[in-house]
Write a protein that holds these residues in place. Sequence first.
Motif, PDB file in Angstrom:
ATOM      1  N   TYR A 183      19.476  61.957  11.007  1.00  0.00           N
ATOM      2  CA  TYR A 183      18.614  62.298  11.999  1.00  0.00           C
ATOM      3  C   TYR A 183      19.019  63.923  12.129  1.00  0.00           C
ATOM      4  O   TYR A 183      18.329  64.723  12.388  1.00  0.00           O
ATOM      5  N   GLY A 184      20.390  64.021  12.690  1.00  0.00           N
ATOM      6  CA  GLY A 184      20.805  65.351  12.997  1.00  0.00           C
ATOM      7  C   GLY A 184      20.814  66.504  11.648  1.00  0.00           C
ATOM      8  O   GLY A 184      20.150  67.564  11.839  1.00  0.00           O
ATOM      9  N   VAL A 185      21.168  66.069  10.733  1.00  0.00           N
ATOM     10  CA  VAL A 185      21.436  67.056   9.544  1.00  0.00           C
ATOM     11  C   VAL A 185      19.985  67.212   8.911  1.00  0.00           C
ATOM     12  O   VAL A 185      19.640  68.397   8.701  1.00  0.00           O
ATOM     13  N   LYS A 186      19.123  66.321   8.773  1.00  0.00           N
ATOM     14  CA  LYS A 186      17.931  66.405   8.319  1.00  0.00           C
ATOM     15  C   LYS A 186      16.965  67.359   9.442  1.00  0.00           C
ATOM     16  O   LYS A 186      16.012  68.107   8.935  1.00  0.00           O
ATOM     17  N   GLY A 187      16.973  67.044  10.737  1.00  0.00           N
ATOM     18  CA  GLY A 187      16.404  67.845  11.451  1.00  0.00           C
ATOM     19  C   GLY A 187      16.820  69.329  11.338  1.00  0.00           C
ATOM     20  O   GLY A 187      15.687  70.034  11.645  1.00  0.00           O
ATOM     21  N   ILE A 188      18.027  69.406  11.795  1.00  0.00           N
ATOM     22  CA  ILE A 188      18.506  70.807  11.511  1.00  0.00           C
ATOM     23  C   ILE A 188      17.873  71.597  10.385  1.00  0.00           C
ATOM     24  O   ILE A 188      17.646  72.829  10.183  1.00  0.00           O
TER      25      ILE A 188
END
Length: 717
Positions: free
Chosen positions: A22-27
């Motif tokens: 969630y975090g890595v792909k979102g950023i």
Amino acid sequence: MVDIAKAFGWNYVSTLADEGDYGVKGIGAFRERSTDAGICVAQSLTILRDDADSRIEQLVLELLKNERAKVVVMFANEDNAKRVLKALLTVNTTSELTFLASDSWGAKIHPVKGQETAAEGAVTLLPKRHVIKEFDEYFTNLTVDNNNRNPWFSEFWQETFNCSLTNKSRTKQCSGNEFIGMKGAAYNQEGLVQFVIDSVYALAHALHNLLAEECTIPFSNCTTNAIRSGEEVLKYIRNVSFQGVGGDLVGFNEEGDSFGKYDIFQYQQISKGVYKYVHIGDWIDRLRLKNSRIKWKKENAPYSVCSEACPSGFARLEKGLKCCWGCFQCAFNQYLADEYTCKDCPEGSKPSRNQSICSPLPVLSLEWRSFWMLLPVAFTSIGAVLTILVIAVFIRYNETPVIMASGRELCYVLLIGILMAYGTSVMMLVRPTVILCTLRRLGLGVSLCLIYAAMLTKTNRIYRIFNNGIKAMVKRPSYTSPRSQIVICFGIVSVQIVGGITWLGFEKPDTMFVLQNQEYLVLKCRASQTAIIVSLTYNIVLIIICTVYGVKTRKIPQNFNEAKCIAFTMYSTCIVWLAFIPIYFGASGGDFKIEVTSLCMCVSISATVALVCIFAPKVYIVLLQPHKNIRQGASTSLKNNHPTLSRIISEQAESLGTFPFQNGGVYTHPNQTTQTTHTTINDVFGDDVDLDDLSSDDATGDDKSRTKLNPPMEADI
């Protein structure tokens, strides 16, 4: 989120994300789109799964170190968001950072509870949703008795009502009268309910379409393989399109994402101690903000920019990141082609005040109403009129002694040169054309050459006559006749004419624009400076030679004082030209009005000096003292006014005894007893030589019986 950052002018931000998809792909998605939008990421920090609170505080301190990146884009779950806000309170910097958070924060109370001052001003997203009333009716009617199929429902029930369904727990026992939505167990529909329902329908539509391609309805008799790969099913899912449970269109783009529809909230302080999420806009294909609802901690929006916009006339010089740059000023003759490039303005133009574009330079010329035009035109016009009047006087009194005694032929050449000089002066003031440039080239040199060639011929002739002394009485000097003088004069002028025509052949006349003071253009004649200097140098040589002859003939008899007038003319001319040279070349490349006017006035003054000094005495006698415009015997005048010549004759006579004149007369010493013979000056210089060739102003005579117009000069011999 990229559109929101652009809308608020945030082009330099930091990112903070959870470890995981969630975090890595979102950023990653944010960074990819932010690059195209001109937004730079100052630093990207990650919250690990097992990070302690001290580690969170270190991350916060790292975010605070970058004083220009005041906005943090956050892709973190609600628990980590709460820990970050708590760390801000711990380091006592609640007003330094502003968060732009994803839907994981959304409009939830849990992340901000107890950290309201740190969360104030945060902008959050939440997928646009509708409340599904049917789900509320279904969910609020659920109990532990009628929902046995959900193994986690009992756990939810006990946590919600803070009771126990078994006797093992020390908490109170559930009474069985509890229901969802009762006092103490407030119920709000979860925001993702609509999307969960639409997701189930999307899978159902995809499976229906798959079977419809291989089987006929009804599908009960379908014998197709029931095992399908995920990639095959995913292809059908991406192609579905239907109306969702909330009435919105459900579908997916080429990348497999559903059509984005988001509500945008800002966490604001409504009153002292009261905070809430305020809906400030939405995003459906594009961003729509309600600016009147936006409220920041401070008066203005947070300023999160790496570099200030360059002032007008300055270009950017990048410093590694696209959003960070230095500024350098374009040169005075350059414009800003784009935000990174300065380019020279085309010839004949200059940059605008802010150096954004190039505009044509104004073309200046002398205006007829300006002082720089009126003064030379008035001066030249008066001089030209006076010259024409002098010519008229000479023509009217052409056969009178004073006019005849002036060397009429050379006087007419001199007057023509003066008139041409005035005409050339006017042409210098008019806007140049190819024809005018041609006339200027020839007119400037030839007009002045006519003036000084005529005066040089005059002074040279007078010098040679009086320098020969008694020899001139015996044998006439060579080339002193009017015809010879005209030939000599035009021979001198022909050098200037040939040089001017040769110049025209090598360099064709044309006009050109010359940049003056970097502010305007001046239309000038295209001409080689070398050729101009050579032309003027030739005339200066004539002036110098004429001045030398003027000095040598300054002491001749009063009757022949035209040489003195020529000498005074040359003195004055030298002064004029010595004053002109520094003025003209000092103004060259500066103020074109001074340059043009000074050259015009120099030529006009030179012509006026010659007109006044040479012709004013003659016109004065002819018009105002006509009684002096008669002939007289010359013997007395010769003896009284030229004692040197008389002494030379006496001394030579004593040694010569007697010698014959050309007309048959005989000269003897006055002391000897001989017959006196009347001999005229024509006997000395020839029949075609007039007294006017000797430039006598006061030549008079009383021998009215002679048919020749040449006035006699008697010598008592």
